[in-house]
Scaffold this motif. Structure first.
Motif, mmCIF file in Angstrom:
data_model
loop_
_atom_site.group_PDB
_atom_site.id
_atom_site.type_symbol
_atom_site.label_atom_id
_atom_site.label_comp_id
_atom_site.label_asym_id
_atom_site.label_seq_id
_atom_site.Cartn_x
_atom_site.Cartn_y
_atom_site.Cartn_z
ATOM 1 N N ARG A 88 3.712 8.761 -2.041
ATOM 2 C CA ARG A 88 3.161 8.985 -0.702
ATOM 3 C C ARG A 88 3.380 7.775 0.197
ATOM 4 O O ARG A 88 3.673 7.918 1.387
ATOM 5 N N SER A 127 5.566 7.886 3.490
ATOM 6 C CA SER A 127 4.901 7.515 4.737
ATOM 7 C C SER A 127 5.733 6.503 5.514
ATOM 8 O O SER A 127 5.876 6.608 6.738
ATOM 9 N N ASN A 128 6.307 5.520 4.803
ATOM 10 C CA ASN A 128 7.170 4.543 5.467
ATOM 11 C C ASN A 128 8.378 5.217 6.108
ATOM 12 O O ASN A 128 8.744 4.926 7.257
ATOM 13 N N HIS A 186 7.245 7.310 9.160
ATOM 14 C CA HIS A 186 6.756 6.451 10.243
ATOM 15 C C HIS A 186 7.939 5.870 11.023
ATOM 16 O O HIS A 186 7.965 5.910 12.263
ATOM 17 N N ASN A 197 3.505 -0.065 9.524
ATOM 18 C CA ASN A 197 2.825 1.146 9.058
ATOM 19 C C ASN A 197 1.526 0.742 8.367
ATOM 20 O O ASN A 197 1.535 0.041 7.354
ATOM 21 N N ARG A 198 0.415 1.202 8.912
ATOM 22 C CA ARG A 198 -0.890 0.920 8.314
ATOM 23 C C ARG A 198 -1.595 2.227 7.932
ATOM 24 O O ARG A 198 -2.803 2.355 8.040
ATOM 25 N N SER A 199 -0.811 3.197 7.483
ATOM 26 C CA SER A 199 -1.361 4.520 7.191
ATOM 27 C C SER A 199 -2.322 4.457 5.999
ATOM 28 O O SER A 199 -2.210 3.589 5.131
ATOM 29 N N PRO A 200 -3.267 5.392 5.937
ATOM 30 C CA PRO A 200 -4.199 5.435 4.794
ATOM 31 C C PRO A 200 -3.487 5.559 3.457
ATOM 32 O O PRO A 200 -3.919 4.960 2.462
ATOM 33 N N ASP A 201 -2.398 6.341 3.387
ATOM 34 C CA ASP A 201 -1.665 6.485 2.124
ATOM 35 C C ASP A 201 -1.154 5.136 1.639
ATOM 36 O O ASP A 201 -1.217 4.815 0.448
ATOM 37 N N LEU A 202 -0.621 4.350 2.560
ATOM 38 C CA LEU A 202 -0.067 3.048 2.208
ATOM 39 C C LEU A 202 -1.156 2.096 1.725
ATOM 40 O O LEU A 202 -1.019 1.424 0.699
ATOM 41 N N THR A 253 5.398 -4.357 7.709
ATOM 42 C CA THR A 253 4.454 -3.494 6.996
ATOM 43 C C THR A 253 3.882 -4.197 5.778
ATOM 44 O O THR A 253 2.668 -4.145 5.530
ATOM 45 N N ASP A 261 -6.649 13.160 -2.477
ATOM 46 C CA ASP A 261 -7.318 13.485 -1.210
ATOM 47 C C ASP A 261 -8.637 14.211 -1.435
ATOM 48 O O ASP A 261 -8.965 15.183 -0.746
#
Length: 423
Positions: free
Chosen positions: A70, A74-75, A78, A94-99, A162, A224
């Motif tokens: 994930r 996501s990277n 993004h 990228n500061r997504s929750p998945d990352l 990132t 999730d």
């Protein structure tokens, strides 16, 4: 101002190249393709992430595997989305929750640098695929040269930014991630599982759990899902086993490791029915074992079941080692397992599932149709008709290869939808 923001400001002050309109158009069109990556691209990306010599040992846990997949996807998305909006411009970190969650799980498991390594490997695979896209979009060598120069710098800067941004966030959270009851339990349990020289008395004090007697290891996980749902699932397992207590360790943000002091394990079918009340949560259970060695072994067995369930993308919610040991052994190579199922069962694979269930139960019950009727709550004549139909669909009669057909039926029962298996 944070170090990450300072770095962004300093780089921007040096100037970011503005591509020509022709190059921007190629980048935009390529990014649109990257936003809808082909399955073979993702398969290559995920394979590089979880199956490299340096990182594979960290990703035997399917939850960590899924987190890594994930994070890298996501990277990719993004960066591509940013280049659809503004082709060739600098892409924000990228500061997504998945990352962030993937990185947190690595820290919890003491695998801090491994997450960064997977992002670099993902970058290398994505770059090769990106070049293929670009070569398919233009024959103008000057434009192509410009596109590759700009995007090479863009991808490298994006991954650097990132990594720095996520590392900064995790540094701020590290104390919470590595201190407290669950991290201390996880550290102690990890030492015990590795066979480190920790005295039983010391370990029992740290864990608040006796290491003598029987232990039943289990893993509860779900992607999730809120933490309270994982706890609800752990309580369901407690009820199903009749245990009066449990040792619970937060292994990742999406999984719990459990040990219950009981001498027996429920059957997979019983647990599968019980877990329908906790959506999207799965449980893998080992075999009851004795003493400290048993504490280790039952957890490893639960982990084997968990990997098997993830590998086969099964729709089943629960599995026990006693019920799945053969399936786990036969399914290490999913493609080969699928060929074995198809070659052995033929048209039965795609027939009414009740037929395969009836034949599997018939073989499990030593070919006693009366017992099959009792187990399936159906009439004996119905059982006989189904068995006759099964022989019509099979490449060869059941009596010619009852062992192979039985093994294939058990594999089929655990196999998820074709194409849904994970790399």
């Amino acid at each position: 101002m944070s170090e990450n923001l300072k770095r962004d400001r300093d780089r921007d002050s040096c100037g970011w190249p503005t591509p020509s309109e022709a190059a921007r158009e190629v980048i935009r069109r390529g990014a649109e393709q990257a936003l809808d990556p082909r399955p073979e691209w993702l398969a290559e990306l995920f394979d590089a992430v979880v199956h490299s010599e340096r990182t594979e040992p960290a990703y035997t846990d399917p939850v960590l595997q899924e987190g890594a997949r994930r994070a890298n996807l996501s990277n990719l998305l993004h960066w591509a989305a940013a280049n659809v909006r503004d082709p060739g411009a600098r892409v924000s970190a990228n500061r997504s929750p998945d990352l962030l969650e993937a990185k947190r799980d690595m820290v919890r498991r003491g695998l801090d640098e491994t997450a960064l390594e997977t992002w670099r490997r993902g970058q290398n695979v994505a770059w090769r695929r990106w070049m293929e896209i670009c070569f398919g979009l233009t024959d103008d060598q000057a434009v192509l040269h410009e596109v590759l120069a700009v995007t090479s710098r863009s991808i490298s800067a994006f991954i650097d930014d990132t990594v720095a941004a996520v590392a900064e966030t995790i540094r701020a959270e590290r104390h919470d991630l590595t201190r407290g009851t669950h991290p201390e339990r996880l550290a102690t349990v990890s030492l015990l599982l590795e066979g480190a020289p920790v005295s039983r008395e010391t370990a029992e004090t740290r864990l608040g759990y006796r290491l003598t007697g029987h232990h039943l290891g289990a893993i509860v996980w779900g992607h999730d899902v809120p933490g309270d749902r994982l706890e609800n699932a752990a309580e369901l397992l407690l009820t199903a086993t009749g245990a009066t207590g449990r040792l619970t360790v937060l292994a990742t943000g999406s999984s719990l490791w459990l040990w219950l002091p009981v001498p027996t394990a429920p059957r997979s079918d019983e647990l599968n029915a019980a877990f329908t009340t906790v959506p999207s949560v799965h449980v893998a259970v080992g075999h009851p074992r004795l003493g400290l060695d048993g504490f280790r072994q039952t957890h490893l067995e639960a982990a084997t079941v968990q990997r098997m369930m993830a590998r086969l993308a099964t729709s089943r919610r629960a599995g026990t080692y006693a019920d799945t040991q053969l399936v786990a052994l036969l399914s290490h190579d999913v493609a080969e397992a699928d060929r074995f199922i198809d070659d052995t069962l033929g048209d039965l694979v795609h027939a009414d599932p009740d037929l395969a269930l009836t034949l599997r139960t018939y073989l499990d019950e030593q070919c006693n149709a009366a017992r099959v009727a009792e187990r399936l709550h159906t009439h004996r004549n119905t059982v006989v008709r189904r068995l006759t139909r099964c022989d019509e669909l099979l490449p060869r009669p059941t009596t010619d290869d009852p062992v192979g057909i039985g093994a294939a039926l058990h594999l089929l029962a655990w196999r998820g939808a074709r194409g849904a298996d994970q790399p």
